[in-house]
Each structure stands twice: as structure tokens, then as C-alpha cells.
Design a protein around this motif. Sequence first.
Motif, PDB file in Angstrom:
ATOM      1  N   VAL A  89      16.768  -0.696   3.774  1.00 33.59           N
ATOM      2  CA  VAL A  89      17.188   0.866   2.786  1.00 33.59           C
ATOM      3  C   VAL A  89      16.282   1.921   3.540  1.00 33.59           C
ATOM      4  CG1 VAL A  89      17.483   1.987   0.972  1.00 33.59           C
ATOM      5  CG2 VAL A  89      18.364  -0.063   1.024  1.00 33.59           C
ATOM      6  N   ALA A  90      14.967   1.506   3.396  1.00 29.28           N
ATOM      7  CA  ALA A  90      14.072   2.605   3.809  1.00 29.28           C
ATOM      8  C   ALA A  90      14.003   2.953   5.537  1.00 29.28           C
ATOM      9  CB  ALA A  90      12.523   1.900   3.589  1.00 29.28           C
ATOM     10  N   LEU A  91      14.282   1.922   6.071  1.00 30.05           N
ATOM     11  CA  LEU A  91      14.669   1.907   7.630  1.00 30.05           C
ATOM     12  C   LEU A  91      15.604   2.839   7.867  1.00 30.05           C
ATOM     13  CD1 LEU A  91      13.658   1.254  10.535  1.00 30.05           C
ATOM     14  CD2 LEU A  91      15.202  -0.765  10.263  1.00 30.05           C
ATOM     15  N   VAL A  92      16.811   2.538   7.298  1.00 33.58           N
ATOM     16  CA  VAL A  92      18.196   3.455   7.508  1.00 33.58           C
ATOM     17  C   VAL A  92      17.926   4.737   6.983  1.00 33.58           C
ATOM     18  CG1 VAL A  92      20.558   3.398   6.783  1.00 33.58           C
ATOM     19  CG2 VAL A  92      19.568   1.569   7.587  1.00 33.58           C
ATOM     20  N   THR A  93      17.413   4.893   5.761  1.00 35.53           N
ATOM     21  CA  THR A  93      17.417   6.375   5.248  1.00 35.53           C
ATOM     22  C   THR A  93      16.262   7.134   5.629  1.00 35.53           C
ATOM     23  OG1 THR A  93      16.164   5.579   3.201  1.00 35.53           O
ATOM     24  CG2 THR A  93      18.520   5.535   3.026  1.00 35.53           C
ATOM     25  N   GLY A  94      15.032   6.476   6.269  1.00 29.79           N
ATOM     26  CA  GLY A  94      13.987   7.068   6.454  1.00 29.79           C
ATOM     27  C   GLY A  94      13.063   7.684   5.361  1.00 29.79           C
ATOM     28  N   SER A  95      13.226   7.154   4.353  1.00 23.36           N
ATOM     29  CA  SER A  95      12.682   7.392   2.959  1.00 23.36           C
ATOM     30  C   SER A  95      11.130   6.959   2.857  1.00 23.36           C
ATOM     31  CB  SER A  95      13.304   6.524   1.784  1.00 23.36           C
ATOM     32  OG  SER A  95      13.287   5.473   1.800  1.00 23.36           O
ATOM     33  N   LEU A  96      10.930   6.350   3.712  1.00 22.03           N
ATOM     34  CA  LEU A  96       9.286   5.797   4.017  1.00 22.03           C
ATOM     35  C   LEU A  96       8.925   5.855   5.329  1.00 22.03           C
ATOM     36  CD1 LEU A  96       9.092   2.423   2.014  1.00 22.03           C
ATOM     37  CD2 LEU A  96       8.594   4.527   1.153  1.00 22.03           C
ATOM     38  N   ASP A  97       7.915   6.438   5.852  1.00 20.08           N
ATOM     39  CA  ASP A  97       7.248   6.524   7.028  1.00 20.08           C
ATOM     40  C   ASP A  97       7.073   5.142   7.581  1.00 20.08           C
ATOM     41  OD1 ASP A  97       4.368   5.683   6.541  1.00 20.08           O
ATOM     42  OD2 ASP A  97       3.900   7.447   6.141  1.00 20.08           O
ATOM     43  N   ALA A  98       6.681   5.099   8.996  1.00 21.94           N
ATOM     44  CA  ALA A  98       6.723   3.884   9.691  1.00 21.94           C
ATOM     45  C   ALA A  98       5.559   2.922   8.989  1.00 21.94           C
ATOM     46  CB  ALA A  98       6.244   3.921  11.051  1.00 21.94           C
ATOM     47  N   HIS A  99       4.413   3.334   8.621  1.00 20.40           N
ATOM     48  CA  HIS A  99       3.607   2.560   8.172  1.00 20.40           C
ATOM     49  C   HIS A  99       3.776   2.163   6.598  1.00 20.40           C
ATOM     50  CE1 HIS A  99       0.839   4.051  11.134  1.00 20.40           C
ATOM     51  NE2 HIS A  99      -0.015   3.029  11.006  1.00 20.40           N
ATOM     52  N   GLN A 100       4.293   2.910   5.866  1.00 19.71           N
ATOM     53  CA  GLN A 100       4.890   2.721   4.640  1.00 19.71           C
ATOM     54  C   GLN A 100       6.080   1.369   4.704  1.00 19.71           C
ATOM     55  OE1 GLN A 100       6.133   6.279   3.396  1.00 19.71           O
ATOM     56  NE2 GLN A 100       4.410   6.604   2.041  1.00 19.71           N
ATOM     57  N   GLN A 101       6.700   1.581   5.631  1.00 16.56           N
ATOM     58  CA  GLN A 101       7.989   0.347   5.902  1.00 16.56           C
ATOM     59  C   GLN A 101       7.117  -0.983   6.240  1.00 16.56           C
ATOM     60  OE1 GLN A 101      10.541   1.844   8.997  1.00 16.56           O
ATOM     61  NE2 GLN A 101      11.228   3.605   7.866  1.00 16.56           N
ATOM     62  N   MET A 102       6.119  -0.679   7.075  1.00 12.89           N
ATOM     63  CA  MET A 102       5.356  -1.908   7.337  1.00 12.89           C
ATOM     64  C   MET A 102       4.750  -2.565   6.180  1.00 12.89           C
ATOM     65  SD  MET A 102       6.144  -2.448  10.477  1.00 12.89           S
ATOM     66  CE  MET A 102       7.363  -1.656  11.740  1.00 12.89           C
ATOM     67  N   TRP A 103       4.206  -1.627   5.548  1.00 15.34           N
ATOM     68  CA  TRP A 103       3.717  -2.342   4.180  1.00 15.34           C
ATOM     69  C   TRP A 103       4.573  -2.984   3.222  1.00 15.34           C
ATOM     70  CZ3 TRP A 103      -0.995  -3.921   4.135  1.00 15.34           C
ATOM     71  CH2 TRP A 103      -1.829  -3.237   4.862  1.00 15.34           C
ATOM     72  N   LEU A 104       5.833  -2.293   3.141  1.00 16.57           N
ATOM     73  CA  LEU A 104       6.963  -2.984   2.527  1.00 16.57           C
ATOM     74  C   LEU A 104       7.267  -4.251   2.961  1.00 16.57           C
ATOM     75  CD1 LEU A 104       8.891  -2.724   0.155  1.00 16.57           C
ATOM     76  CD2 LEU A 104      10.515  -1.426   1.528  1.00 16.57           C
TER      77      LEU A 104
END
Length: 169
Positions: free
Chosen positions: A122-137
Amino acid sequence: MGHRTNIDRGPTAPRVPPLYTPEERLRRDRSPWTIVQGVLAPLQFLVFLISLVLVLRFLITGQGHDAATISIVVKTLVLYTIMITGAIWEKDVFGVYLFHPSFYWEDVFSMLVLALHTAYLVALVTGSLDAHQQMWLALAAYATYVINAGQFILKLRAARLSAQPEAYA
């Protein structure tokens, strides 16, 4: 000071009910989904290890974002596949798709694993988190995956040990 004549063998371990009844064991052994699970589990672990390296590489060096992202998506798709086929296996063996008492807590924790992997998508598709936040997720999802895999390994090891004849009793 008296001498003890009985040897203290310590407390005896409580009897744990077997993971499978004889009928369930037979259904497990006959189910084609048992082999599917046996193939998907190590495949998922291999995909996880590769992805983990790629994610850590990105977080440490800032390089390889696309490769890390693709690897997380592949890991998540393999996870969905093993969860769906695992539910079918559980239905074949126990008569319910999820949450049979034999695997209740493993299934409960699997829901957290799925939720975190899905949150990543969801974060990847929506862009709700930046790249680093996505990786931490993704790393949080991976941590829950490792715990869940450990749950299953311990459960299956205990089942194998409980199925052995008590030759050493």
C-alpha cells in the motif's frame, strides 16, 4: 544427614497432545498441498534472504532501490502464495482454512506478517511513505516473518519428536 535412596529425576515434562490425530496425519500425508508447502517454505526463505540483502544494501549505501523494491514485491507475492496454499492445506488436513487449534497461534501471527507485507505494498503504490520508510516497513515485515517461520519450525519439530516411539523413556 540421611542418604537418599531414590534418584531425583527432576520434574517430568507434561504430556503434550500430538499435533495430528492418526486420521489427520493420514490426510496430511495424502494431501498434495503438503508437498507444495514443503517446496514453497524454503523458496520463500531464499527469496527473503536475497531481499534482505538488497534492502540492507539500499539502506546502507543508498544504491539499488529498484532491485530492493522488486525483491520485496516478489517476497510478498511468495508469502501470499504460501499463505493461500497453507490455508488450503489446513482445510485438507484439519477441515478448516485457518485457526485450527494445532496451528492457532502460528496462524494469528501470520496475520500480522501479512498485514505488514500488505502495508508495504500500500505504501509503495500510494507513495504514502518515502523510500527509506518503505524499506524500514519491509524490515519490520521481515522481522515478523522470521518469528513466524520460527514458530512453524518449532511446532513441526515438536510434532516430529512427539511422533517418535518412546524408545528412550
